[in-house]
Design an enzyme around this catalytic site. Sequence first.
Site, PDB file in Angstrom:
ATOM      1  N   LYS A  22      28.523  15.194-129.466  1.00 52.46           N
ATOM      2  CA  LYS A  22      28.596  16.300-130.856  1.00 52.46           C
ATOM      3  C   LYS A  22      29.595  15.776-131.636  1.00 52.46           C
ATOM      4  O   LYS A  22      29.289  15.462-132.944  1.00 52.46           O
ATOM      5  CB  LYS A  22      28.843  17.751-130.252  1.00 52.46           C
ATOM      6  CG  LYS A  22      29.160  18.549-131.523  1.00 52.46           C
ATOM      7  CD  LYS A  22      29.466  20.029-131.020  1.00 52.46           C
ATOM      8  CE  LYS A  22      30.920  20.341-130.778  1.00 52.46           C
ATOM      9  NZ  LYS A  22      31.822  20.354-131.908  1.00 52.46           N
ATOM     10  N   ASN A  23      30.882  15.553-131.296  1.00 53.35           N
ATOM     11  CA  ASN A  23      32.020  15.279-132.212  1.00 53.35           C
ATOM     12  C   ASN A  23      31.883  13.835-132.812  1.00 53.35           C
ATOM     13  O   ASN A  23      32.722  13.574-133.969  1.00 53.35           O
ATOM     14  CB  ASN A  23      33.403  15.478-131.135  1.00 53.35           C
ATOM     15  CG  ASN A  23      33.680  16.731-131.160  1.00 53.35           C
ATOM     16  OD1 ASN A  23      33.038  17.695-131.653  1.00 53.35           O
ATOM     17  ND2 ASN A  23      34.719  17.109-130.250  1.00 53.35           N
ATOM     18  N   ARG A  99      33.270  24.022-138.973  1.00 49.50           N
ATOM     19  CA  ARG A  99      34.522  23.356-139.387  1.00 49.50           C
ATOM     20  C   ARG A  99      34.462  22.007-139.859  1.00 49.50           C
ATOM     21  O   ARG A  99      35.091  21.459-140.683  1.00 49.50           O
ATOM     22  CB  ARG A  99      35.711  23.624-138.459  1.00 49.50           C
ATOM     23  CG  ARG A  99      36.650  24.836-138.342  1.00 49.50           C
ATOM     24  CD  ARG A  99      37.804  24.691-137.493  1.00 49.50           C
ATOM     25  NE  ARG A  99      38.461  23.790-137.995  1.00 49.50           N
ATOM     26  CZ  ARG A  99      39.539  23.861-138.731  1.00 49.50           C
ATOM     27  NH1 ARG A  99      39.689  24.853-139.308  1.00 49.50           N
ATOM     28  NH2 ARG A  99      39.964  22.740-139.169  1.00 49.50           N
ATOM     29  N   CYS A 123      40.245  29.865-136.834  1.00 54.15           N
ATOM     30  CA  CYS A 123      39.250  29.987-135.929  1.00 54.15           C
ATOM     31  C   CYS A 123      39.954  30.617-134.698  1.00 54.15           C
ATOM     32  O   CYS A 123      41.010  30.719-134.414  1.00 54.15           O
ATOM     33  CB  CYS A 123      38.340  28.867-135.768  1.00 54.15           C
ATOM     34  SG  CYS A 123      39.046  27.712-134.641  1.00 54.15           S
ATOM     35  N   ARG A 128      44.578  25.823-137.226  1.00 48.23           N
ATOM     36  CA  ARG A 128      43.693  24.811-137.689  1.00 48.23           C
ATOM     37  C   ARG A 128      43.972  24.566-139.151  1.00 48.23           C
ATOM     38  O   ARG A 128      43.073  24.404-139.836  1.00 48.23           O
ATOM     39  CB  ARG A 128      42.333  24.876-137.169  1.00 48.23           C
ATOM     40  CG  ARG A 128      42.138  25.000-135.592  1.00 48.23           C
ATOM     41  CD  ARG A 128      40.892  24.981-135.075  1.00 48.23           C
ATOM     42  NE  ARG A 128      40.303  23.702-134.870  1.00 48.23           N
ATOM     43  CZ  ARG A 128      39.268  23.437-134.313  1.00 48.23           C
ATOM     44  NH1 ARG A 128      38.456  24.187-134.012  1.00 48.23           N
ATOM     45  NH2 ARG A 128      38.812  22.037-134.065  1.00 48.23           N
ATOM     46  N   PRO A 129      44.989  24.177-139.612  1.00 49.24           N
ATOM     47  CA  PRO A 129      45.220  23.768-141.026  1.00 49.24           C
ATOM     48  C   PRO A 129      44.587  22.363-141.491  1.00 49.24           C
ATOM     49  O   PRO A 129      44.308  21.564-140.580  1.00 49.24           O
ATOM     50  CB  PRO A 129      46.782  23.564-141.194  1.00 49.24           C
ATOM     51  CG  PRO A 129      47.214  23.193-139.631  1.00 49.24           C
ATOM     52  CD  PRO A 129      46.414  23.699-138.583  1.00 49.24           C
ATOM     53  N   ILE A 130      44.408  22.040-142.747  1.00 44.13           N
ATOM     54  CA  ILE A 130      43.744  20.962-143.204  1.00 44.13           C
ATOM     55  C   ILE A 130      44.896  19.970-144.029  1.00 44.13           C
ATOM     56  O   ILE A 130      44.523  19.103-144.881  1.00 44.13           O
ATOM     57  CB  ILE A 130      42.400  21.016-144.076  1.00 44.13           C
ATOM     58  CG1 ILE A 130      42.695  21.885-145.044  1.00 44.13           C
ATOM     59  CG2 ILE A 130      41.369  21.537-143.092  1.00 44.13           C
ATOM     60  CD1 ILE A 130      41.471  21.695-146.132  1.00 44.13           C
ATOM     61  N   ASP A 131      46.341  20.364-144.011  1.00 38.79           N
ATOM     62  CA  ASP A 131      47.182  19.793-144.742  1.00 38.79           C
ATOM     63  C   ASP A 131      47.261  18.274-144.533  1.00 38.79           C
ATOM     64  O   ASP A 131      47.554  17.584-145.563  1.00 38.79           O
ATOM     65  CB  ASP A 131      48.441  20.374-144.548  1.00 38.79           C
ATOM     66  CG  ASP A 131      49.007  20.135-143.211  1.00 38.79           C
ATOM     67  OD1 ASP A 131      48.244  20.714-142.270  1.00 38.79           O
ATOM     68  OD2 ASP A 131      50.084  19.767-142.899  1.00 38.79           O
ATOM     69  N   LEU A 132      47.077  17.853-143.463  1.00 38.09           N
ATOM     70  CA  LEU A 132      47.264  16.247-143.179  1.00 38.09           C
ATOM     71  C   LEU A 132      45.768  15.798-143.780  1.00 38.09           C
ATOM     72  O   LEU A 132      46.186  14.410-144.348  1.00 38.09           O
ATOM     73  CB  LEU A 132      47.133  16.119-141.905  1.00 38.09           C
ATOM     74  CG  LEU A 132      48.416  16.483-141.016  1.00 38.09           C
ATOM     75  CD1 LEU A 132      48.343  16.562-139.428  1.00 38.09           C
ATOM     76  CD2 LEU A 132      49.726  15.824-141.729  1.00 38.09           C
ATOM     77  N   ASP A 313      39.648  19.590-125.272  1.00 40.15           N
ATOM     78  CA  ASP A 313      38.364  19.988-125.027  1.00 40.15           C
ATOM     79  C   ASP A 313      37.734  19.948-123.552  1.00 40.15           C
ATOM     80  O   ASP A 313      36.591  20.317-123.173  1.00 40.15           O
ATOM     81  CB  ASP A 313      37.340  18.988-125.796  1.00 40.15           C
ATOM     82  CG  ASP A 313      37.199  19.558-127.236  1.00 40.15           C
ATOM     83  OD1 ASP A 313      37.845  20.337-127.713  1.00 40.15           O
ATOM     84  OD2 ASP A 313      36.324  18.688-128.102  1.00 40.15           O
ATOM     85  N   ILE A 335      47.673  21.208-127.783  1.00 38.72           N
ATOM     86  CA  ILE A 335      47.041  20.931-129.154  1.00 38.72           C
ATOM     87  C   ILE A 335      46.967  22.138-130.068  1.00 38.72           C
ATOM     88  O   ILE A 335      47.200  22.334-131.273  1.00 38.72           O
ATOM     89  CB  ILE A 335      45.756  20.227-129.142  1.00 38.72           C
ATOM     90  CG1 ILE A 335      46.000  18.879-128.144  1.00 38.72           C
ATOM     91  CG2 ILE A 335      45.015  19.805-130.385  1.00 38.72           C
ATOM     92  CD1 ILE A 335      46.526  17.610-128.770  1.00 38.72           C
ATOM     93  N   ARG A 405      25.939  25.351-129.979  1.00 37.09           N
ATOM     94  CA  ARG A 405      26.596  24.513-130.757  1.00 37.09           C
ATOM     95  C   ARG A 405      26.872  23.114-130.088  1.00 37.09           C
ATOM     96  O   ARG A 405      27.032  22.060-131.111  1.00 37.09           O
ATOM     97  CB  ARG A 405      27.652  25.279-131.502  1.00 37.09           C
ATOM     98  CG  ARG A 405      27.498  26.286-132.299  1.00 37.09           C
ATOM     99  CD  ARG A 405      28.940  26.652-132.875  1.00 37.09           C
ATOM    100  NE  ARG A 405      29.722  25.548-133.190  1.00 37.09           N
ATOM    101  CZ  ARG A 405      31.017  25.318-132.786  1.00 37.09           C
ATOM    102  NH1 ARG A 405      31.538  26.356-132.164  1.00 37.09           N
ATOM    103  NH2 ARG A 405      31.748  24.126-132.970  1.00 37.09           N
TER     104      ARG A 405
END
Length: 427
Positions: A22-23, A99, A123, A128-132, A313, A335, A405
């Site tokens: 999936k990933n 996401r 979530c 789970r930021p997206i700054d990077l 995971d 994590i 999912r």
Amino acid sequence: MDRILIRGGRRLNGRIAISGAKNAALTLMPCALLTDEILELRNLPRLADVDSFMHLLNQLGVSTMVKGTSPAEFGRSMTFKASKITSTVAPYDIVRKMRASILVLGPLLARTGEATVSLPGGCSIGTRPIDLHLKALQALGAEIELAAGYVKAVAPKGGLTGGTISFPVVSVGATENALMAAVLAKGTTVIENAAREPEITDLAECLVAMGAKIDGIRSDTLTIEGVERLHGARYSVMADRIEAGSYACAAAITGGDIELVGARRDSMAATLAALHDAGIHVEDTADGLRVFTNEEIKPLSLSTAPFPAFATDMQAQFMAMLTMARGTSLLTETIFENRYMHVPELNRMGADIEVRGRSAVVRGVDKLVGAPVMATDLRASMSLIIAGLAAEGETQVSRIYHLDRGYERLEEKLQGIGADIERVGDG
Ligand code: UD1
């Protein structure tokens, strides 16, 4: 809403097919945005997230075709053709469900010079930021604007230019976005402290097959020489190391003997080392890996960290397995800050787990007892399935849309190796 019913206590035995990852699928599909030629992806798992990603790509103007495979087979091939990008907006409706939608940001920006993506928000497993992701794109010259819950990235007039991206912490998603943007940027990009997860390697190899120039694949420093355009390619998605590891835990807790057909040892070394330490045997076979045991499970001390260390995971599934170990295990999650939502549910089944900050102390018990349970995320759901397979009596898992999912035809695969498991509707 559907539920899964498990009557536990059966020893798992036989061959189980491992699907495409999936990933990996969710980072290979946005590569279609980088070319006007056809990208064909094989071995895509049949999962709700893959369908959602396909719909997102359709909204952006990508035409998709599912290649005829028989419904009895696992996986399928799909072709993607983005002759023209007709929209550069990934709306809230889709992003909130998945996401991974954020992964259209880099390729859309690189191909068209702009991208607008709804902010994914938190979530259940953490903030789970997206700054990077954003800093990486800024390093390639993008202007970033945040407004009304959306992030808008715009490239300078001549397009993105190569630059140095140095990540302060390892981020899988940010490395993927950076890589997909850099392949079409002018000049050289260096990504330092890049994630090395096998799914990143799969992405880099697919991009190379499309004509990208990437050095340092598998290492933590990726050097990308931007090219003017990418071409079409045919690429096969890697086997799902997390699915394989999950079924290995299921085999272990039931004292089973199964063959993970298609599993790749090199992508799951930390998982296999942990199984070995728990006293579970793993052997190479012509088609994959055999996992078997008839001994008691030994307790473990495990800490999640970026690849090649033990994967976040896999934490929930190992925790389920270790509830029946002979002794006390210690799991530490580094994590995500809130990835123990499965603990109270496992305890309701008779497990003895105590969360202490970022760690969980798992005292092995002699037996688990079936109960109605529900999960809040994908891997947590799988941990409840694993516990249910070993528990006395009946376990009912609800909210199984999480499982759909990420696990292709879970109950069918488990039935095939002897589990007493079925999906039931409410009616
Ligand atoms: C993570 C996992 C990945 C797993 C996926 C789904 C790691 C390194 N990554 O990937 O294996 O498949 O969840 O469970 O194990 N972060 C920031 N800013 C950002 C991006 C991330 O601070 O812009 C932080 C996160 O909060 C987290 C860490 O960096 O603590 C790693 O996150 P990241 O790898 O980006 O998350 P995913 O890509 O979702």
